[in-house]
Design a protein around this motif. Structure first.
Motif, PDB file in Angstrom:
ATOM      1  N   LYS A 196      52.757  33.421  38.704  1.00  0.00           N
ATOM      2  CA  LYS A 196      51.337  33.654  38.932  1.00  0.00           C
ATOM      3  C   LYS A 196      51.095  34.861  39.810  1.00  0.00           C
ATOM      4  CE  LYS A 196      48.313  30.449  40.917  1.00  0.00           C
ATOM      5  NZ  LYS A 196      47.899  29.036  41.054  1.00  0.00           N
ATOM      6  N   GLY A 197      50.169  35.706  39.380  1.00  0.00           N
ATOM      7  CA  GLY A 197      49.746  36.832  40.212  1.00  0.00           C
ATOM      8  C   GLY A 197      48.968  36.341  41.420  1.00  0.00           C
ATOM      9  N   TYR A 198      48.436  37.274  42.160  1.00  0.00           N
ATOM     10  CA  TYR A 198      47.719  36.891  43.378  1.00  0.00           C
ATOM     11  C   TYR A 198      46.783  38.006  43.809  1.00  0.00           C
ATOM     12  CZ  TYR A 198      51.467  39.704  45.397  1.00  0.00           C
ATOM     13  OH  TYR A 198      52.351  40.731  45.675  1.00  0.00           O
ATOM     14  N   PRO A 199      45.796  37.648  44.672  1.00  0.00           N
ATOM     15  CA  PRO A 199      44.884  38.686  45.158  1.00  0.00           C
ATOM     16  C   PRO A 199      45.619  39.636  46.094  1.00  0.00           C
ATOM     17  CG  PRO A 199      44.391  36.557  46.194  1.00  0.00           C
ATOM     18  CD  PRO A 199      45.473  36.313  45.208  1.00  0.00           C
TER      19      PRO A 199
ATOM     20  N   THR B 148      42.446  43.900  44.839  1.00  0.00           N
ATOM     21  CA  THR B 148      42.545  43.660  43.399  1.00  0.00           C
ATOM     22  C   THR B 148      43.539  42.541  43.143  1.00  0.00           C
ATOM     23  OG1 THR B 148      42.924  44.669  41.229  1.00  0.00           O
ATOM     24  CG2 THR B 148      44.213  45.561  43.064  1.00  0.00           C
ATOM     25  N   LYS B 149      44.138  42.520  41.947  1.00  0.00           N
ATOM     26  CA  LYS B 149      45.087  41.472  41.602  1.00  0.00           C
ATOM     27  C   LYS B 149      46.470  42.067  41.420  1.00  0.00           C
ATOM     28  CE  LYS B 149      41.695  38.914  38.825  1.00  0.00           C
ATOM     29  NZ  LYS B 149      41.291  38.519  37.460  1.00  0.00           N
TER      30      LYS B 149
ATOM     31  N   TYR C 278      51.369  39.024  37.272  1.00  0.00           N
ATOM     32  CA  TYR C 278      52.462  38.060  37.392  1.00  0.00           C
ATOM     33  C   TYR C 278      53.799  38.688  37.068  1.00  0.00           C
ATOM     34  CZ  TYR C 278      52.847  37.237  32.296  1.00  0.00           C
ATOM     35  OH  TYR C 278      53.052  37.374  30.952  1.00  0.00           O
TER      36      TYR C 278
ATOM     37  N   ALA D 240      48.731  33.924  48.689  1.00  0.00           N
ATOM     38  CA  ALA D 240      49.246  35.236  48.298  1.00  0.00           C
ATOM     39  C   ALA D 240      50.752  35.350  48.511  1.00  0.00           C
ATOM     40  CB  ALA D 240      48.529  36.328  49.090  1.00  0.00           C
TER      41      ALA D 240
ATOM     42  N   PRO E 159      38.208  44.032  39.110  1.00  0.00           N
ATOM     43  CA  PRO E 159      39.340  43.825  40.042  1.00  0.00           C
ATOM     44  C   PRO E 159      39.874  45.140  40.618  1.00  0.00           C
ATOM     45  CG  PRO E 159      39.627  42.446  38.098  1.00  0.00           C
ATOM     46  CD  PRO E 159      38.423  43.309  37.835  1.00  0.00           C
TER      47      PRO E 159
END
Lengths: 706, 706
Positions: A575-578, A582-583, A586, A671, B220
């Motif tokens: 999973k990506g994260y803030p 921005t983001k 992943y 995060a 984003p």
């Protein structure tokens, strides 16, 4: 991480020891932690079954767990790994292999910089001093340990008794099973376990890519993400001169994980301090960390100056500099976390809540209520000794070997239970393996390291410090270092063997300047150690154990113990994260490798190895390189396999992002992320850039036929 | 930025007005600011010559400055741009062009989404309501304004006199020169200037790429970096039905800038508040920003729901949603900065120092000493009215047009100096251009916007608020919106013209439901405005002017004024920065575009336009896309050219990074960066992906022959 388990060595007391192999019950407690976060480095006897079931509708079976456990290995110099073929091939990180690559290199061939590939078995290189372990059993021996502590009046008495019974358990087990047997203290002494390992010492290097691709982005990108590192290396384990046959190894899945997929990380996290008291955290924040940062920076500066002298000097020092920089970035990140008011406030709140619950129940208050203040008092005393313990130090392999020899010959004459850690019967084999390593030692490099550490010792401790006086003996740090290094014969492993075999009389008679120095330092060190055991360690053990028991009484065993460089299972989602407004995605792809290199005009740590610069059109740039997951890891997890529900390997842990560095004290999945190499990129580059088709085939399940 | 000058409209009072063209003296003051940071949005009469000389050993000549100034344009709907060919081609951002692209699109052809390219002149599309200005002269009229204020007793009297003399100066200039003439208040009233512009209203769309590549990464990635946006569009300016001939235009340098190169940004920053008092910052932090954020989020939610109804609804609302999200991210970033204790502490320290210097000199204390408290008192009053001013609002084009018509017919009957802003003689042409725009208005979209804003008005102000009562007239917000939008004829520009031509009597007789509503709202609005002028605006102008003068007295004129959506020159270096534990590079490449797209599996805002997905092999992926520099910019700078020492264009400003968002209040060059498109990628994709060779040739200096 470049998550080598360096910080682990700060506090871990790895013990070794004999007992019948009783496969521990894997009956899994139904445990739950309040949040739905993917928190925890769980022991295999106590998995978060309810969380897994509730959030992911998946719970590993007993067979799944046994298979995975036996597929995983511990690199005893600080990392993790896993079997990835039936013929003993072990996958780990390049930065875990780095020490052995460095020790196997010479001025003519630099395996760190240029990489290494043994196209046939006979080309595989034996690691000079690498021990690898596989956990074969775990046994809860809490009752046995506790029974020996009963009736002890003081922390000091308990300390001695605990030490004795633990050495005894290890020794009995070693004698009975022939397995490496380590006592493991969990939950700050809430539980004591005996872990037994199959031990391997013929571990050969099969493949390593260029450092510049394994560690692309260098120190700046270390502990950060998005990342484009192919940080892997392959070893093969031998016994009796032949590759071992392995029943349990992880099936290669080159597709990697999808977004949001559930994955597991199985490895050996080195050290966390999440159950430490606020007083202990304040000690780290106010005393230990600032001084460690100061020491590390000083050493990096000295070694960087040495490396600048020429290519060979740079080669000799590169792995040491890497280790120091890696440790520095880790501790700086962690220190920054401790300075964060929110972190400390949360810790204070948690402790206040726990304390209120203990004090609120008279029977708990009576038994455990004084523990916090006892710990606070011990760290108060310890804080006055931080400089001494950090700066009374010669940064030198030769000096380390010298002190081991001096200690060894004295210790083995004592009853096992009274010896210093490292010299118990059960530990001696591993200690001698380290002591007699044939790895090269470079005199000029030794002088540079020693000079720098002695200069800082004078600066921090003053000329009248007993350590400083003993080492310098009226000389300047530089002269002392020169005379010691140029005068000693300890670089030769045969000389070290002779001294050890000669015992106390040989050591007492030796005129080797480093042995002479270490003989003189020995009483100073023993006195410091004694003070520390009596005033700090014994209190922390006794009171830590009280808090461990108190925690069980208040919260039940619905949690995981702090990391202890023993096998753990973590889980989470890809999973990506803030990030920075921005983001973070992943995963990353090979396109990004080229982007980041060219964005810096392919300079410095962003230089592409020439194989990658010229081979661009041979590879599929859309191949994923690295990915992140919420799995809870720390230093020591380097090289851990990332596996899917089918127990297939889909990735290889190599780092935590910058947001995760406070993880030693507190976990958050907002995060904080574990960073892994995807399996697919490894086979992609082996086949297309390294012409290592047979190795790629072996990873993908073809039986070895080379 | 997506640095549209939206926030600028909050406070700017752009005035317009007559005077002989006196080219202002460009004698450059030798000015210096304490630090060596690349700070400042400098007016062309007062450049940081000493800083440039000391740090970069380069000072632009008078010819350089004239040429650059005349090469730059202002987009009056909130952005900047520059001439890039002899035939009137103007380069700006896609997001500056977006409004005109949106207004020129229909349900059949969506120029925002699909882009637009006029391969021949006859295909170029006239923008519905775009006015573009070129600054041809600047004149300091401080003395003339001041002479009119002399002897005024109160802030209110000063306010009226100031307004009158400014309208008079503008009117005189307009009449005499035929040029657009705007009064500009600098240094909070420390100086008053008359700026004259050549005005263009036949501005045709030549080229725009797909929104998905101009705004790749979407909300984003907005206001962040590393970035991979090719955020550009090309217009051509016509007069008398023909492309204009341009003497001053920027030479195209497709190589872009090198690392650390000195660059200049010339454009129209909209609003900064660096000279605001702490009380004003606290007003923003505690009242204005939180309410603006609340309002914007509410509107975004409503419009997003509307967009979800279908492709056509999505098309109609996309530019408005973009604008709202862009504004939200900007204000949230800025608000976060105000909440940062370090920022506020610095501001408090600076103010305390300035105040001590003023109070320490009796003559200054006497004249200016009371200004801070007067401002604090005014914002205290204003804070009680924030909700009223933000939520007494129908988010509707039709309502806006209706209110303009009602005001217009009344205002033009008054003496020029007494009229509301926007209706002075010198402004009428621009106002009518806006009022009679043929841009389409979508009833269902209007109903959605209006409903949402009225719902929030009821929620925030209650049912008894005079605005709420007047608009709803006992109806629900939805019914009111439906009846108003379905009943009005104002969507037709001819109807608007007839009402304006019919004057007060026509408006008074109109039964159009929106005109009726606006007639009823008009006295409420005027009362609010009067209250605000008397209690806030007049005080801020009077006391702001005192502080402006006081600042000159204490520090000299060694600084730049706050941004006013007028032409400024910024400068700085092309330079990466520390980011999230590592380094952000000074530039990005097309490789990174593909990496970021694939890292998110080409989903959502990270979808590649099909032209880019399929055309990958046609383009050189090592081409730089975006780069960052330390130049000091803000909203309104969108579309500004980035030029090198030779006055060649090397880039195109389109954003600030997330670290720069506090820049409205305070500048730092540690991590704050301006983000630009490199020139080279524009010609690369025009040639290789869009088959727009002749346009690329024109940019690269070939005379138009299409």
């Amino acid at each position: 991480m470049n998550f080598l388990n360096s910080s682990a060595k700060r506090k871990s007391n790895l013990c070794t020891g004999t007992w019948p192999i009783v496969i521990v019950s894997f009956a899994m407690f139904v445990v739950s932690i309040p949040s739905r976060a993917d928190e925890g480095m769980w022991t295999f006897d106590n998995l978060p079954v309810k969380q897994l079931q509730d959030k992911y509708h998946f719970v590993p079976t007993r067979e799944w767990l046994d298979h995975v456990r036996l597929s995983c290995v511990r690199f005893n110099d600080g990392g993790s790994g896993s079997f990835v073929s039936a013929n003993g091939l072990v996958l780990t990180n390049h930065h875990v292999a780095r020490g052995q690559l460095q020790k196997s290199s010479t001025s003519e061939r630099d395996y760190v910089k240029d990489g290494f590939y043994a196209a046939t078995l006979d080309k595989e290189i034996k690691s000079p001093d690498l021990e690898v372990n596989v956990l074969v059993s775990m046994e809860n021996v809490t009752d046995r340990v506790r029974s020996k502590l009963k009736g002890m009046e003081t922390g000091k008495a308990e300390f001695a008794a605990r030490k004795e019974v633990m050495a005894e358990i290890e020794r009995e087990s070693t004698e009975k099973t022939g397995l490496r047997s380590d006592m493991v203290t969990l939950y700050q002494g809430g539980e004591y376990w005996l872990y037994r390992y199959k031990k391997y010492t013929d571990v050969r290097i099969v493949f390593a890519p260029e450092d510049q691709i394994a560690f692309f982005g260098g120190d700046p990108d270390n502990f950060t993400y998005p990342r484009y590192d192919v940080d892997f290396a392959l070893f093969r384990i031998y016994e009796n001169g032949k590759p071992i046959d392995v029943k349990d190894y992880l099936k290669w899945n080159p597709k990697g994980p999808g977004e949001n997929e559930l994955v597991f990380v199985v490895g050996h996290p080195g050290l966390t301090q999440r159950l430490d008291t606020v007083a202990q955290l304040e000690f780290d924040r106010d005393y230990f960390d600032p001084n460690l940062i100061k020491r590390t920076k000083h050493r990096i500066a000295a070694l960087t100056a040495y490396a600048a002298l020429g290519d060979e000097q740079s080669r000799q020092s590169s792995t040491r500099i890497f280790g120091l920089q890696n440790g520095l970035k880790f501790v700086e990140g962690s220190y920054k976390g401790l300075l964060d008011k929110n972190v400390m406030t949360k810790k204070e709140r948690d402790e206040a809540e726990f304390k209120a619950k203990v004090l609120g129940r008279p029977e708990l208050k009576e038994t455990y209520g004084g523990a916090w203040e006892a710990i606070a008092e011990a760290v108060r005393k310890d804080s006055a000794k931080v400089k001494q313990s950090l700066f009374q130090s010669t940064d030198s392999q030769l000096a380390n070997l010298g002190s081991m020899i001096v200690e060894y010959v004295t210790e083995i004459k004592k009853p096992d239970g009274e010896r210093l850690d490292g010299y118990h019967d059960a530990q001696l084999e591993s200690t001698r393996f380290e002591l007699f390593s044939p790895a090269p030692i470079y005199p000029a490099f030794e002088i540079a390291r020693m000079t720098a550490s002695l200069e800082q010792a004078v600066e921090e401790l003053g000329p009248d410090d007993p350590f400083v006086k003993t080492v310098l003996h009226g000389r300047s740090p530089k002269d002392a270092a020169r005379e010691l290094v140029n005068g000693t014969k300890l670089a030769n492993p045969e000389v070290r063997k002779q001294l050890v075999q000669g015992g106390e009389s040989a050591v007492a008679a030796s005129g080797d300047p480093i042995i002479v120095m270490e003989r003189n330092l020995d009483p100073i060190r023993r006195e410091n150690l004694k003070w520390h055991e009596d005033n700090v360690e014994s209190v922390l053990q006794q009171s830590g154990e009280k808090l461990g028991k108190g925690r069980f009484a208040v919260y039940g065993k619905n949690t995981y113990p702090d990391a202890t460089f023993t096998l753990r299972l973590s889980y989470g989602q890809v999973k990506g994260y803030p990030m920075n407004g921005t983001k973070a995605p992943y995963k990353t792809t090979l396109y990004g490798l080229y982007d980041r290199a060219l964005s810096f005009d392919s300079k410095g740590p962003f230089t592409l190895p020439s194989r990658y610069a010229t081979g661009r059109d041979k590879i599929d740039l859309s191949t994923p390189v690295d990915f992140v997951s919420t799995a809870d890891i720390t230093g020591g997890n380097s090289g851990s396999p990332v596996i899917n529900r089918n127990a297939e390997i889909v990735g290889l842990i190599f780092d935590g992002n910058i947001e995760s560095l406070i993880g030693g004290y507190v976990y958050s999945d907002e995060a904080s992320r574990a960073v892994s190499v995807e399996t697919g990129v490894i086979t992609e580059i082996l086949e297309k850039l390294y012409s290592a088709q047979s190795l790629a085939d072996e990873l993908q399940g073809t039986r070895l036929n080379r």
